[in-house]
Motif scaffolding. Structure first.
Motif, PDB file in Angstrom:
ATOM      1  N   ARG A  53       0.832  -1.204   0.000  1.00 24.34           N
ATOM      2  CA  ARG A  53       0.000   0.000   0.000  1.00 24.34           C
ATOM      3  C   ARG A  53       0.863   1.249   0.000  1.00 24.34           C
ATOM      4  NH1 ARG A  53      -3.567  -0.334   4.983  1.00 24.34           N
ATOM      5  NH2 ARG A  53      -4.075   1.772   4.338  1.00 24.34           N
ATOM      6  N   ALA A  54       2.061   1.150   0.573  1.00 26.72           N
ATOM      7  CA  ALA A  54       2.964   2.302   0.620  1.00 26.72           C
ATOM      8  C   ALA A  54       3.434   2.710  -0.771  1.00 26.72           C
ATOM      9  CB  ALA A  54       4.167   1.983   1.503  1.00 26.72           C
ATOM     10  N   VAL A  59       1.231   6.327  -5.670  1.00 27.14           N
ATOM     11  CA  VAL A  59       1.324   6.319  -7.131  1.00 27.14           C
ATOM     12  C   VAL A  59      -0.031   6.634  -7.749  1.00 27.14           C
ATOM     13  CG1 VAL A  59       1.666   4.813  -9.124  1.00 27.14           C
ATOM     14  CG2 VAL A  59       3.352   4.852  -7.305  1.00 27.14           C
ATOM     15  N   MET A  60      -1.076   5.977  -7.294  1.00 26.02           N
ATOM     16  CA  MET A  60      -2.404   6.224  -7.857  1.00 26.02           C
ATOM     17  C   MET A  60      -2.950   7.581  -7.427  1.00 26.02           C
ATOM     18  SD  MET A  60      -2.759   3.787  -9.824  1.00 26.02           S
ATOM     19  CE  MET A  60      -4.411   4.034 -10.382  1.00 26.02           C
ATOM     20  N   LEU A  61      -2.572   8.037  -6.238  1.00 28.28           N
ATOM     21  CA  LEU A  61      -3.006   9.351  -5.768  1.00 28.28           C
ATOM     22  C   LEU A  61      -2.447  10.458  -6.653  1.00 28.28           C
ATOM     23  CD1 LEU A  61      -4.630  10.643  -3.434  1.00 28.28           C
ATOM     24  CD2 LEU A  61      -2.491  10.849  -2.201  1.00 28.28           C
ATOM     25  N   GLY A  62      -1.307  10.227  -7.261  1.00 30.76           N
ATOM     26  CA  GLY A  62      -0.753  11.201  -8.193  1.00 30.76           C
ATOM     27  C   GLY A  62      -1.183  10.966  -9.629  1.00 30.76           C
ATOM     28  N   LEU A  76       2.055  15.828  -8.703  1.00 31.88           N
ATOM     29  CA  LEU A  76       3.214  15.213  -8.053  1.00 31.88           C
ATOM     30  C   LEU A  76       3.408  15.750  -6.642  1.00 31.88           C
ATOM     31  CD1 LEU A  76       5.785  13.445  -8.198  1.00 31.88           C
ATOM     32  CD2 LEU A  76       6.962  15.459  -9.085  1.00 31.88           C
ATOM     33  N   SER A  77       3.171  17.029  -6.449  1.00 37.76           N
ATOM     34  CA  SER A  77       3.470  17.635  -5.149  1.00 37.76           C
ATOM     35  C   SER A  77       2.549  17.134  -4.040  1.00 37.76           C
ATOM     36  CB  SER A  77       3.391  19.155  -5.240  1.00 37.76           C
ATOM     37  OG  SER A  77       2.071  19.572  -5.509  1.00 37.76           O
ATOM     38  N   PHE A  78       1.317  16.790  -4.375  1.00 36.58           N
ATOM     39  CA  PHE A  78       0.396  16.379  -3.317  1.00 36.58           C
ATOM     40  C   PHE A  78       0.782  15.043  -2.679  1.00 36.58           C
ATOM     41  CE2 PHE A  78      -3.520  14.950  -1.365  1.00 36.58           C
ATOM     42  CZ  PHE A  78      -3.841  16.074  -0.626  1.00 36.58           C
ATOM     43  N   PRO A  79       0.959  13.948  -3.439  1.00 34.73           N
ATOM     44  CA  PRO A  79       1.337  12.699  -2.765  1.00 34.73           C
ATOM     45  C   PRO A  79       2.732  12.747  -2.148  1.00 34.73           C
ATOM     46  CG  PRO A  79       1.178  12.340  -5.127  1.00 34.73           C
ATOM     47  CD  PRO A  79       0.708  13.732  -4.855  1.00 34.73           C
ATOM     48  N   VAL A  80       3.657  13.472  -2.787  1.00 29.49           N
ATOM     49  CA  VAL A  80       5.011  13.565  -2.230  1.00 29.49           C
ATOM     50  C   VAL A  80       4.982  14.322  -0.908  1.00 29.49           C
ATOM     51  CG1 VAL A  80       7.289  14.595  -2.603  1.00 29.49           C
ATOM     52  CG2 VAL A  80       6.201  13.307  -4.428  1.00 29.49           C
ATOM     53  N   GLN A  89      11.097   6.816  -3.610  1.00 31.58           N
ATOM     54  CA  GLN A  89       9.649   6.636  -3.666  1.00 31.58           C
ATOM     55  C   GLN A  89       8.985   7.628  -4.614  1.00 31.58           C
ATOM     56  OE1 GLN A  89      11.285   7.165  -0.717  1.00 31.58           O
ATOM     57  NE2 GLN A  89      11.186   5.183   0.299  1.00 31.58           N
ATOM     58  N   THR A  90       9.655   8.732  -4.920  1.00 29.96           N
ATOM     59  CA  THR A  90       9.073   9.743  -5.793  1.00 29.96           C
ATOM     60  C   THR A  90       9.137   9.340  -7.264  1.00 29.96           C
ATOM     61  OG1 THR A  90       9.688  11.447  -4.208  1.00 29.96           O
ATOM     62  CG2 THR A  90       9.160  12.193  -6.410  1.00 29.96           C
TER      63      THR A  90
END
Length: 118
Positions: A53-54, A59-62, A76-80, A89-90
């Motif tokens: 899930r990590a 990934v899907m959130l972005g 990109l900025s929101f999930p990071v 991870q980015t």
């Protein structure tokens, strides 16, 4: 398997509710519903494909907002920022956003979908 059905059902219900609100004339943005879809889709992908899930959720959130909005760096900025990811991870998040953006926004497919038919 019951949890997967619950998450998938919640995603479908959210899509129907968003559609009803958007076409009913109510005011609301599309960014946060897209984040919710990405979060839910990340949970479903993690369960279906048996991946962490990590990895799946950020990934899907972005990727979901990145596919439908012409602002990939915002996607990109929101999930990071939310998950405080490092460079390792980015990279998967960035690859997913660029791929999704190129497929829908860059190809013109999204624009063709948005054109109203006379």
């Amino acid at each position: 398997m019951q949890a997967l059905e619950l998450v998938a059902g919640a995603a479908v219900a959210k899509c129907v509710a968003y559609w009803a609100c958007a076409h009913g004339g109510l005011v609301g943005g599309i960014f946060f519903p897209l984040l919710y879809y990405g979060l839910t889709l990340g949970e479903v992908c993690a369960k279906v494909f048996n991946i962490s899930r990590a990895v799946a959720v950020p990934v899907m959130l972005g990727a979901v907002p990145g596919a439908l909005l012409p602002a990939p760096l915002t996607a990109l900025s929101f999930p990071v920022g939310l998950f405080v990811t490092g460079p390792v991870q980015t990279v998967p998040i960035l690859v997913a956003i660029v791929t999704a953006s190129m497929l829908l926004v860059g190809s013109g497919f999204l624009e063709k979908l948005m054109v109203k038919r006379a």
